[in-house]
Design an enzyme around this catalytic site. Sequence first.
Site, short mmCIF file in Angstrom:
data_model
loop_
_atom_site.label_atom_id
_atom_site.label_comp_id
_atom_site.label_asym_id
_atom_site.label_seq_id
_atom_site.Cartn_x
_atom_site.Cartn_y
_atom_site.Cartn_z
N CYS A 41 0.87 -1.18 0.00
CA CYS A 41 0.00 0.00 0.00
C CYS A 41 0.91 1.24 0.00
O CYS A 41 2.14 1.12 0.11
CB CYS A 41 -0.96 -0.02 1.19
SG CYS A 41 -0.22 0.42 2.79
N CYS A 73 3.33 1.48 2.84
CA CYS A 73 4.49 0.57 2.81
C CYS A 73 5.69 1.26 2.16
O CYS A 73 6.84 1.04 2.57
CB CYS A 73 4.15 -0.69 2.00
SG CYS A 73 2.94 -1.79 2.74
N CYS A 113 3.61 23.32 -5.49
CA CYS A 113 3.93 24.01 -6.74
C CYS A 113 4.04 25.51 -6.53
O CYS A 113 4.82 26.18 -7.21
CB CYS A 113 2.85 23.71 -7.78
SG CYS A 113 2.73 21.98 -8.25
N CYS A 127 -1.56 -1.77 6.42
CA CYS A 127 -1.96 -3.07 5.87
C CYS A 127 -1.20 -4.26 6.45
O CYS A 127 -1.61 -5.41 6.27
CB CYS A 127 -1.81 -3.07 4.36
SG CYS A 127 -0.09 -3.03 3.78
#
Length: 257
Positions: A170, A173, A186, A246
């Site tokens: 995920c 991770c 930006c 996860c």
Amino acid sequence: MTDDQLLRYSRHILLDEIGVEGQQRFLDSHALVIGAGGLGSPVALYLGTAGVGRITIVDNDAVDLTNLQRQIAHNLARVGTPKAQSARESIAAINPDVFVRPLVLRADAQVLDELVPQADVVIDCCDNFATRHAINRACFAHGKPLVSGAAIRFDGQLSVFDPRRADSPCYACVFPPDQEPEETHCATMGVFAPLVGIIGAMQAAEALRLLAGVGASLAGRLQMLDARSMEWQEMRVRRDLACPVCGSRRAAGAARD
């Protein structure tokens, strides 16, 4: 599919990998796009022109003159208009058959828990790490594939995080929430205008490939573009069993198996 749709989407239908069945899958699909700026503009436009039947666009910002350097879904006449609504108008001008739901609000955890389960694919086009992690948590919780892109200055990156696949990491991770780099925007760092178009178009391509089941997605791979030299690098990324999002649940599922 109507005669007009067969004509409109004929160039997709001619592709063996898509055909009539794949195009019908697009028409029956629902995409959730978070962010209608530099990345979200090409994503929304390409999903709309490709015939994705329902598109929900979430963005709480309004069009500003400085956006027009790169955010191609907007124009000068819409300065001050909410970006989600502006993107809907641009899609409707090309393909009025697509149902676009613009939501002028911030994509917080509560909003995501309501919207993510309704979608077939989620495309992260936002510009801050907190929202990216919130999107990732919601996608993993509801088992929805996530197409993630980012662009700043001359650097772009792209990946897919698919909780339907046991081997897919995920977002957390790869980018742990406790190791987030300093926020870059930006407005202060700048961004090369075509870069967001390149990454956004690739996000749209990944989303469409996921919907049609064409080829192998970028799950487990992180692609990075240096637009100074137009060189791509690809990194293999693995799921982290200690991941706070996860890892524990996947480890528990593996133990039960």
